[in-house]
Design an enzyme around this catalytic site. Structure first.
Site, PDB file in Angstrom:
ATOM      1  CE  LYS A 102      40.939  40.307  38.059  1.00 22.50           C
ATOM      2  NZ  LYS A 102      41.245  40.891  39.296  1.00 22.50           N
ATOM      3  CD  GLU A 134      51.283  47.937  36.966  1.00 20.69           C
ATOM      4  OE1 GLU A 134      51.920  49.049  36.599  1.00 20.69           O
ATOM      5  OE2 GLU A 134      51.379  46.884  36.758  1.00 20.69           O
ATOM      6  N   GLY A 168      48.561  41.569  39.916  1.00 18.06           N
ATOM      7  CA  GLY A 168      48.488  42.205  41.494  1.00 18.06           C
ATOM      8  C   GLY A 168      49.798  43.166  41.495  1.00 18.06           C
ATOM      9  CE  LYS A 189      44.100  38.644  37.214  1.00 14.25           C
ATOM     10  NZ  LYS A 189      44.364  37.649  37.966  1.00 14.25           N
ATOM     11  N   GLY A 249      45.765  39.557  46.638  1.00 13.96           N
ATOM     12  CA  GLY A 249      45.832  40.052  48.054  1.00 13.96           C
ATOM     13  C   GLY A 249      45.957  41.460  48.372  1.00 13.96           C
TER      14      GLY A 249
HETATM   15  N1  HSE Z   1      41.226  35.406  41.858  1.00 10.06           N
HETATM   16  C1  HSE Z   1      42.416  36.027  41.344  1.00 10.06           C
HETATM   17  C2  HSE Z   1      43.820  35.269  41.656  1.00 10.06           C
HETATM   18  C3  HSE Z   1      42.614  37.583  42.245  1.00 10.06           C
HETATM   19  O1  HSE Z   1      43.704  34.461  42.256  1.00 10.06           O
HETATM   20  O2  HSE Z   1      44.734  35.510  40.962  1.00 10.06           O
HETATM   21  C4  HSE Z   1      43.533  38.321  41.540  1.00 10.06           C
HETATM   22  O3  HSE Z   1      43.062  38.761  39.978  1.00 10.06           O
END
Ligand code: HSE
Length: 452
Positions: A118, A142, A147, A218, A317
């Site tokens: 991102k 995507e 996620g 994001k 994850g």
């Molecule tokens: N560090 C990010 C989170 C990972 O905790 O959402 C996913 O972008």
């Protein structure tokens, strides 16, 4: 013209699509594992053979959960992007330096690049899409937002009929995990952060998580997708969660709110302007996102036709992110077989359908109620002084709570305001910060007026 078909080989009647990886960490290994385990089903759905080709890594000898043959590993990313037999490059290395160079080279060679990056997209999206278009490749992303939640496809495909007055959500699982534990266990932020660091839940550059920058990246991607505008950091409000205390959480709870780190993308169609912000906010317990606990992500999208829709799932994850990357691999395979139209236009592109380019809302037009915590001298006239500053900026107080602080001579004032605007509140906070009776910088939270 996409030149990619010429690179795809045929095996029987089916094409073989070769996939290379830049970076083979948690997500790369997850994608490899799940493609390998689900290959037959995916191939049947896509009408092509999938071949996991090679991965570029920093250390070839490192022990990994997914072991590759020595010949499948390289420490030189150029070997992946310059390999004419590779059709799809999954850029899962992160960063905006080498990742940008290698991505651009792959796109210049007409490949499809799939990315979870991102930061790269947010800072260089325009260049990446222009390069993809010029050379007949594609750039899919995507996995870059939320996620495993297919929010990019929801905005671009499922909600294609709509314009989007409001998108907001919880986009950083680490912050949501920390805030949830603070709320449930009554623990302070710092020791929890320390524990999360030890468990590997926090980005190496932890500011990305806790200071709101990962969420900001994001939010910029969602704003571009929904409104066709790349919003700059200096046009946004970006605040993280470091200063949220147990007092804030307890007071928010007593008012019927949870504190969540939100990304908010608001579009005012009347003035054709938008505003993007990232900040901890008081979210009403009646809102489904207020009850979204732990490392989950959630996004609320209001479309002018569909109304409000809500998406919840794991935002990070191995498995959740792999699911998103593999959905892009599926799109890429369909694209390579030319069954699919290009998908690199945002929902609202300036000039398309006579949509004029939208601007940024001035702070005067960005409205909400606020929550303000002030550590002040416990002395006569201080509350009146605070109220008078707020009154001068036409900020109307809704509630006031004064708590005696642990240190004698200090008091904690917690105020909420009626609806006002960002400019008035910014000026108020600046003036309050200069008062001699203020013992710590003021701490401000927005009250999110979203009921669904
Ligand atoms: N560090 C990010 C989170 C990972 O905790 O959402 C996913 O972008």
């Amino acid at each position: 013209m996409a030149p990619v078909l010429s690179r795809s080989e045929t095996a029987g009647s089916r094409r073989t699509v070769r996939i290379g990886f830049l970076g083979f960490g948690t997500v790369g290994q997850g994608v490899w594992k799940h493609v390998r385990e689900n290959r037959r089903r995916l191939e049947a759905r896509l009408g092509a053979r999938l071949e996991l080709a090679r991965a570029a890594v920093r250390q070839a000898g490192k022990k990994r959960g997914v072991a590759l043959d020595a010949g499948q590993l390289t420490t030189n990313g150029r070997e992946i992007v310059e390999d004419d037999s590779i059709d799809i490059v999954c850029e899962l290395m992160g960063g905006t330096g080498e990742a940008r160079e290698l991505t651009l080279e792959a796109l210049r060679r007409g490949k499809v690049v799939i990315s979870a990056n991102k930061a790269l997209l947010c800072e260089h999206g325009e260049e990446l899409f222009a390069t993809a278009r010029k050379h007949g490749g594609q750039y899919f992303f995507e996995a870059s937002v939320a996620g495993g939640i297919p929010i990019i496809k929801a905005l671009r495909e499922g909600l294609v009929a709509n314009r989007f007055p409001l998108i907001y959500g919880i986009l950083n699982g680490t912050c949501n995990y920390l805030l949830t534990r603070m709320e449930r266990e009554g623990l302070a932020f710092e020791p929890l952060l320390e524990e999360a660091r030890a468990l590997g839940f926090v980005e190496a550059d932890e500011s990305l998580d806790v200071d709101g920058w990962d969420t900001a990246h994001k939010a910029v991607v969602l704003a571009w997708l929904a409104h066709g505008k790349w919003v700059r950091y200096d046009e946004m409000v970006v605040e993280g969660i470091r200063k949220v205390t147990q007092d804030d959480i307890a007071h928010a709870r007593s008012l019927g709110y949870a504190i969540k780190l939100l990304a908010v993308v608001k579009r005012d169609f009347a003035s054709n302007r938008l505003f993007v912000s990232v900040h901890p906010a008081l979210v009403s317990r009646r809102n489904v996102l207020a009850n979204l606990d732990g490392p989950y992500n959630g996004v609320s999208v209001t479309g002018d036709i569909v109304g409000t829709t809500c998406y919840i799932g794991r935002g990070a994850g191995q498995d959740a992110t792999s699911s998103a990357v593999i959905s892009d691999i599926a799109d890429a395979v369909l694209w390579l077989q030319r069954c699919e139209p290009r998908r690199d236009e945002p929902s609202a592109s300036p000039g398309v359908g006579r949509e004029p380019a939208c601007g940024i809302l001035p702070l005067e037009n960005v409205e909400s109620s606020f929550y303000l915590r002030l550590m002040v001298k416990d002395a006569a006239g201080v509350l009146a002084e605070v109220a008078s500053v707020m009154g001068r900026h036409l900020v109307s107080i809704a509630t006031v709570l004064q708590k005696t602080a642990a240190t004698p001579g200090r008091a904690c004032l917690i105020l909420t305001t009626h609806v006002t605007n960002e400019r008035a509140m910014k000026n108020t906070v600046e003036e309050l910060a200069g008062l001699e009776s203020l013992l710590e910088p003021p701490f401000l939270l927005r009250v999110a007026a979203f009921e669904e």
